[in-house]
Write an enzyme that holds these catalytic residues in place. Structure first.
Site, PDB file in Angstrom:
ATOM      1  N   GLY A 197      -4.883  -1.827   4.943  1.00  0.00           N
ATOM      2  CA  GLY A 197      -4.090  -2.954   4.462  1.00  0.00           C
ATOM      3  C   GLY A 197      -4.790  -4.295   4.657  1.00  0.00           C
ATOM      4  NE  ARG A 198      -6.881  -3.811  10.663  1.00  0.00           N
ATOM      5  CZ  ARG A 198      -6.178  -2.690  10.829  1.00  0.00           C
ATOM      6  NH1 ARG A 198      -4.995  -2.574  10.270  1.00  0.00           N
ATOM      7  NH2 ARG A 198      -6.657  -1.685  11.543  1.00  0.00           N
ATOM      8  CD  GLU A 206       8.984  -6.058   7.426  1.00  0.00           C
ATOM      9  OE1 GLU A 206       8.718  -4.939   6.924  1.00  0.00           O
ATOM     10  OE2 GLU A 206       8.697  -6.362   8.599  1.00  0.00           O
ATOM     11  CD  GLU A 230      -2.218  -4.582  11.304  1.00  0.00           C
ATOM     12  OE1 GLU A 230      -1.053  -4.991  11.456  1.00  0.00           O
ATOM     13  OE2 GLU A 230      -2.696  -4.323  10.186  1.00  0.00           O
ATOM     14  CE  LYS A 257      -3.461   2.388   2.769  1.00  0.00           C
ATOM     15  NZ  LYS A 257      -4.376   2.363   3.902  1.00  0.00           N
ATOM     16  CG  HIS A 317      -5.081 -36.257  15.484  1.00  0.00           C
ATOM     17  ND1 HIS A 317      -5.353 -37.472  16.049  1.00  0.00           N
ATOM     18  CD2 HIS A 317      -6.031 -36.051  14.540  1.00  0.00           C
ATOM     19  CE1 HIS A 317      -6.406 -38.008  15.440  1.00  0.00           C
ATOM     20  NE2 HIS A 317      -6.833 -37.154  14.528  1.00  0.00           N
ATOM     21  CE  LYS A 375       5.614  -0.898  10.119  1.00  0.00           C
ATOM     22  NZ  LYS A 375       4.685  -0.151   9.265  1.00  0.00           N
TER      23      LYS A 375
HETATM   24  O1  F6P Z   1       2.043  -4.312   9.869  1.00  0.00           O
HETATM   25  C1  F6P Z   1       1.550  -3.039   9.645  1.00  0.00           C
HETATM   26  C2  F6P Z   1       1.062  -2.843   8.257  1.00  0.00           C
HETATM   27  O2  F6P Z   1       0.910  -1.493   8.101  1.00  0.00           O
HETATM   28  C3  F6P Z   1      -0.231  -3.599   7.935  1.00  0.00           C
HETATM   29  O3  F6P Z   1      -1.350  -2.940   8.372  1.00  0.00           O
HETATM   30  C4  F6P Z   1      -0.130  -3.702   6.460  1.00  0.00           C
HETATM   31  O4  F6P Z   1      -1.036  -4.628   5.957  1.00  0.00           O
HETATM   32  C5  F6P Z   1       1.317  -4.094   6.312  1.00  0.00           C
HETATM   33  O5  F6P Z   1       1.983  -3.323   7.284  1.00  0.00           O
HETATM   34  C6  F6P Z   1       1.920  -3.877   4.951  1.00  0.00           C
HETATM   35  O6  F6P Z   1       1.898  -2.545   4.573  1.00  0.00           O
HETATM   36  P1  F6P Z   1       2.126  -2.119   3.068  1.00  0.00           P
HETATM   37  O7  F6P Z   1       1.032  -2.730   2.252  1.00  0.00           O
HETATM   38  O8  F6P Z   1       2.076  -0.625   3.061  1.00  0.00           O
HETATM   39  O9  F6P Z   1       3.461  -2.635   2.633  1.00  0.00           O
END
Ligand code: F6P
Length: 514
Positions: free
Chosen positions: A258-259, A207, A344, A201, A375, A484
């Protein structure tokens, strides 16, 4: 209308009284014996989902008070404000309109005509692109690089709809910054036959950016020549994607959390996997659930009933977790997906105005597909010291024809729900099952794009309901920021070895890691 937080209403005290006088000692077995209409009263159909709530620790009076609580808190007005496009995400000053992503183009009888037109322009372009990738036999591997909502939704859905996926295409999901994950995927693909989707987003998540850069480097180092053809970006930050060298981009908007973003361009891997018609069916199933949530009376509104049950369990019974048990192996990422969605959204200890809360909010969500869980940890569900409400998800009709398997699977899910409730008396101790352990049973006729869409939208709205009554802003996530920021500082220290000012534990570990 102002929202009123649940603990500031008169009904909250009514519920406390009810809980103290009978609610706490409620017995499911007695409830079924005393009330021949219990199954009918506590089960209902919603679009594509049948739900049996009757095996929950809830009677008609508690349910009546919970509906009253929802009305007093202004749940209906809050829900309507979301559907009217008001800025209900107050800490970020944003609208909350993931539901608009699945609203038909023709539905524009409101003030959101321009947003709806933008949604459909991107959707049409993204689906045309998905169709072209499907038709392109030279592309065999699609690698989605994203994390959180930019990974869990498409990954969960591509797996769930495995039997609809176009043969000849393989899907890989890389989320972790741990290089082992990307490395393993890169060993299995070739530049000429791979499409990388960089899903973020913000297009700043460390990452994702780290994985994207390494993927580009690998692509170039291994003879890949046409980044324009082999990389696409799914993002609200098109400028950053362009600066990265990506020309094919599909955008979305800051009003999609995002979620909640699997319905947007973030859903592209799913669209490639199941095709335009499949993706449109996924959106349509969710839209049907939106309409149900928007229009059904609270008493027959499934997301409302689930959300109220969640509040009853968390704040009165004080259950601190819920186990998700999908009895369908393709739904194996559903628990992880729901973890992000609920924890979240509602894992917060202050309300939307920043005031501290004196009651519990999001429970811990966890689980595994059945029958595997039986199990592993079901022992604890049956005989452990804590009561954990279980949410079973079952599918009536399988998409394989292996004789006997499905009947056995369904027998197990029914038997588990039954055993949790009825228990077993044994004076010897070890074989005693206390019973009276609650469960909800969600049943789909089939697992298809449409029913999956409805199931996920149902979960989104039930999270809205509990979050709304708790007075939260369910649509921000400030809690992920501190880690972060600290990670940046620690990274610099790992490099330099500087431990000045660190706590002794962090300093000790850092020195061992150098
Ligand atoms: O973990 C925090 C967060 O902001 C989530 O809400 C989101 O889905 C994820 O990081 C990834 O964010 P982005 O889509 O901006 O890379």
């Amino acid at each position: 209308m102002e929202r009123i937080r649940c603990d500031r209403t008169a009904t909250w005290r009514g519920l406390q009284n009810l809980f103290a006088n009978g609610g706490q000692t409620f017995d499911l077995r007695r409830a079924f014996a005393d009330d021949a209409g219990r199954f009918a009263a506590f089960s209902q159909s919603a679009p594509h989902v049948f739900a049996d709530l009757s095996k929950n620790l809830l009677d008609r009076e508690a349910q009546r008070l919970l509906f009253a609580l929802a009305r007093q808190c202004g749940l209906e007005q809050h829900r309507d404000a979301m559907f009217a496009g008001e800025t209900i995400n107050n800490t970020e000053q944003r609208q909350v309109m993931h539901w608009l992503l699945r609203s038909p183009a023709a539905a524009g009888l409101d003030n959101l005509t321009s947003e709806r037109a933008q949604v459909h322009t991107v959707l049409d372009a993204m689906l045309a692109y998905a169709q072209s990738v499907r038709a392109d036999e030279t592309i065999t591997d699609i690698v989605n690089i994203g994390i959180g909502g930019s990974d869990l939704g498409p990954q969960m859905a591509v797996q769930a709809l495995d039997s609809f996926v176009l043969p000849g295409k393989r899907f890989h999901f890389v989320s972790n910054v741990d290089g082992h994950e990307l490395d393993a995927v890169l060993k299995r693909v070739k530049p000429a036959s791979t499409l990388f989707l960089i899903a973020s987003k913000t297009f700043t998540t460390i990452e994702t950016m780290t994985n994207a850069r390494s993927a580009r480097q690998w692509f170039e180092a291994n003879g890949g020549s046409d980044i324009g053809r082999h990389f696409a970006a799914l993002t609200t930050n098109v400028a950053a994607a362009n600066a990265f060298g990506i020309r094919t981009t599909f955008g979305f908007w800051d009003w999609v959390g995002g979620r909640y973003s699997v319905w947007s361009a973030i859903g592209l891997p799913l669209a490639i996997a199941i095709g335009e018609l499949g993706f449109r069916a996924f959106l349509a199933g969710a839209h049907e659930m939106d309409e149900h949530f928007r229009r059904a009376a609270l008493e027959s509104n499934l997301p409302v009933r689930l959300g109220l049950l969640d509040l009853w369990y968390r704040n009165f019974h004080r259950f601190s977790s819920r186990s998700i048990a999908p009895y369908h192996s393709a739904l194996r990422r559903l628990p992880a997906y729901l973890q992000q969605l609920e924890m979240e959204s509602n894992g917060k200890c202050v309300d939307a105005h920043g005031q501290a809360l004196r009651f519990g909010t999001a429970p811990v969500l966890w689980g595994e597909p059945g029958t595997n869980g039986q199990h592993a940890y079901f022992q604890m569900l049956h005989q452990g010291t804590d009561t954990v409400p279980v949410e079973f998800v079952a599918v009536k009709n399988p998409r394989h024809d292996l004789a006997g398997h499905h009947e056995l699977l369904l027998s197990n899910v029914l038997a588990q729900a039954q055993a949790l409730m009825v228990g077993q008396r044994d004076t010897g101790g070890h074989k005693n099952f206390p019973g009276n352990r609650p469960s909800t049973f969600l049943l789909l006729d089939e697992l298809t794009p449409t029913t999956l869409g409805a199931l996920i939208a149902l979960q989104e709205h039930r999270v809205f309901v509990s979050g709304s009554l708790w007075g939260l802003n369910s649509f921000d996530q400030w809690g992920v920021e501190l880690g972060k920021v600290l990670a940046k500082d620690v990274q610099a220290r790992l490099h330099s070895g500087d431990i000045e000012g660190l706590d002794a534990s962090t300093a000790g570990l850092l020195q061992r890691l150098r």
